[in-house]
Design a protein around this motif. Sequence first.
Motif, PDB file in Angstrom:
ATOM      1  N   THR A   1      13.116 -21.427 -53.030  1.00  0.00           N
ATOM      2  CA  THR A   1      14.173 -20.621 -52.713  1.00  0.00           C
ATOM      3  C   THR A   1      13.715 -19.258 -52.555  1.00  0.00           C
ATOM      4  OG1 THR A   1      14.951 -20.838 -55.041  1.00  0.00           O
ATOM      5  CG2 THR A   1      16.029 -21.972 -53.512  1.00  0.00           C
TER       6      THR A   1
ATOM      7  N   SER B   1      12.924 -18.716 -49.120  1.00  0.00           N
ATOM      8  CA  SER B   1      13.766 -19.176 -48.013  1.00  0.00           C
ATOM      9  C   SER B   1      14.180 -18.011 -47.176  1.00  0.00           C
ATOM     10  CB  SER B   1      15.084 -19.728 -48.814  1.00  0.00           C
ATOM     11  OG  SER B   1      15.670 -18.627 -49.724  1.00  0.00           O
TER      12      SER B   1
ATOM     13  N   LYS C   1      21.881 -22.579 -48.337  1.00  0.00           N
ATOM     14  CA  LYS C   1      20.492 -22.655 -48.625  1.00  0.00           C
ATOM     15  C   LYS C   1      20.108 -23.354 -49.885  1.00  0.00           C
ATOM     16  CE  LYS C   1      18.764 -18.967 -45.558  1.00  0.00           C
ATOM     17  NZ  LYS C   1      17.745 -19.900 -45.026  1.00  0.00           N
TER      18      LYS C   1
ATOM     19  N   LEU D   1      21.967 -25.858 -51.454  1.00  0.00           N
ATOM     20  CA  LEU D   1      22.408 -27.131 -51.465  1.00  0.00           C
ATOM     21  C   LEU D   1      21.203 -28.219 -51.131  1.00  0.00           C
ATOM     22  CD1 LEU D   1      26.204 -27.297 -50.255  1.00  0.00           C
ATOM     23  CD2 LEU D   1      25.146 -27.668 -52.657  1.00  0.00           C
ATOM     24  N   PRO D   2      20.605 -27.883 -50.107  1.00  0.00           N
ATOM     25  CA  PRO D   2      19.522 -29.089 -50.000  1.00  0.00           C
ATOM     26  C   PRO D   2      18.423 -28.892 -51.156  1.00  0.00           C
ATOM     27  CG  PRO D   2      19.864 -27.725 -47.915  1.00  0.00           C
ATOM     28  CD  PRO D   2      20.582 -26.828 -49.174  1.00  0.00           C
ATOM     29  N   TYR D   3      18.031 -27.869 -51.729  1.00  0.00           N
ATOM     30  CA  TYR D   3      17.295 -27.715 -52.846  1.00  0.00           C
ATOM     31  C   TYR D   3      17.839 -28.278 -54.050  1.00  0.00           C
ATOM     32  CZ  TYR D   3      14.612 -24.582 -49.612  1.00  0.00           C
ATOM     33  OH  TYR D   3      14.044 -24.062 -48.351  1.00  0.00           O
TER      34      TYR D   3
ATOM     35  N   ALA E   1      19.520 -31.147 -53.896  1.00  0.00           N
ATOM     36  CA  ALA E   1      19.252 -32.635 -53.822  1.00  0.00           C
ATOM     37  C   ALA E   1      17.861 -32.676 -53.967  1.00  0.00           C
ATOM     38  CB  ALA E   1      19.824 -32.704 -52.293  1.00  0.00           C
ATOM     39  N   VAL E   2      17.087 -31.885 -53.758  1.00  0.00           N
ATOM     40  CA  VAL E   2      15.625 -31.904 -53.855  1.00  0.00           C
ATOM     41  C   VAL E   2      15.367 -32.125 -55.413  1.00  0.00           C
ATOM     42  CG1 VAL E   2      13.100 -30.938 -53.811  1.00  0.00           C
ATOM     43  CG2 VAL E   2      14.695 -31.067 -51.794  1.00  0.00           C
TER      44      VAL E   2
END
Length: 393
Positions: free
Chosen positions: A217, A220, A247, A249-251, A253-254
């Motif tokens: 992040t 980002s 920005k 939310l995807p991380y 999930a990672v």
Amino acid sequence: MSAPVPPGTGDRRRTRGIRAALGRIGAIFVKELIQLRRDRITFAMMAFIPLAQLLLFGYAINTNPRDLPTAVFVRDDSIFARTFLTALRNTDYFEITAVARSEAELDALIVSGAVQFGVEIPAGFGRDLIRGERPAILVVADASDPTATGGAVAALEGLGASLFARELTGPAAKLAAGEQPYEIRVHRRYNPGGETRLNIVPGLMGTILTLTMLIFTALSITREIERGTMENLLVMPVRPVEIMIGKILPYLAVGAGQTALILVFARLLFAVPIEGSLALLLALTMLFVLANLAVGYTFSTIADTQLQAMQMSFFFFLPNILLSGFMFPFRGMPAWAQYVGEVLPLTHYLRIVRGIMLKGAGLGDLRTDVVALAAFTLAAMALAVARFRQTLD
């Protein structure tokens, strides 16, 4: 026919070439100094990182902690019990911070991490001592971090037979001169074999998530600025908090995928148990991931380049790994270092993950660290939104 070259001409040319090269190198050197002076973040990192390492390793790191919080459950009111407690304090390894009224309360204090040791003096201890029956004192040690308990247990077992020499008089005096008239039974809970992997592997989950989430992040926003794509976001009718959530939310999930991967390998390769609730562990891990994502996002709103974002991430990661209790016993650090460590999210997450995986702790046992972690997450997210720049500088 060419004119002859005067003697020494080649040497003069080489001299002029060397001088010209040195002049160009000097100009580049001055240019780099000017650029470094303008890049204040990089300059600050160069100065503060070695200073921070020197202070942390020199003052804060101690592998032989003393004054460990200890709870006592005293069921005997004899002078012998009081003498033992005095000797316990005088070892400098034990600091009596709680007095339990039952075995259940003593266990709860250990499970929650409020104390490192629990000492139970049985009923009739003084009477049995005088009779020569060698009464047993139970010492329960939180051995999830074996480094933190080794020195204290050794000091306890070395109190010796002469501990009650002043109290044992008359016919009972021979007890103080012979074999130790009492027995100390040490129960090393959660890691009875003192295996380092049971302490390190759960902690690794926290350090890996901290480093990866910060870097992901932190880069980002700065990546968007450097590539010029931030302008497209700024002209869209999107609020700063919506950009941040989109920005992050995807991380998130990672982070969930990394958590699952680490837990699987921790179980299969290192046989680390999960004594508590897996659902609770996953939920609190996501809270910890969110905290680090918010910190990384804040860094990305401050940094002008990806290099600066990386530098700030490592500057935040360094005290986390050194002051959280991951590498060195937390209670072995001086008070000021513990105060700093209490502010860091990794400190509370390590207590949570080790408590759930090794001790079987529940939400009630971990409420102090959960509240601290949640408060840090909210503060970091609020700061990230406030720092978000809606226009390019």
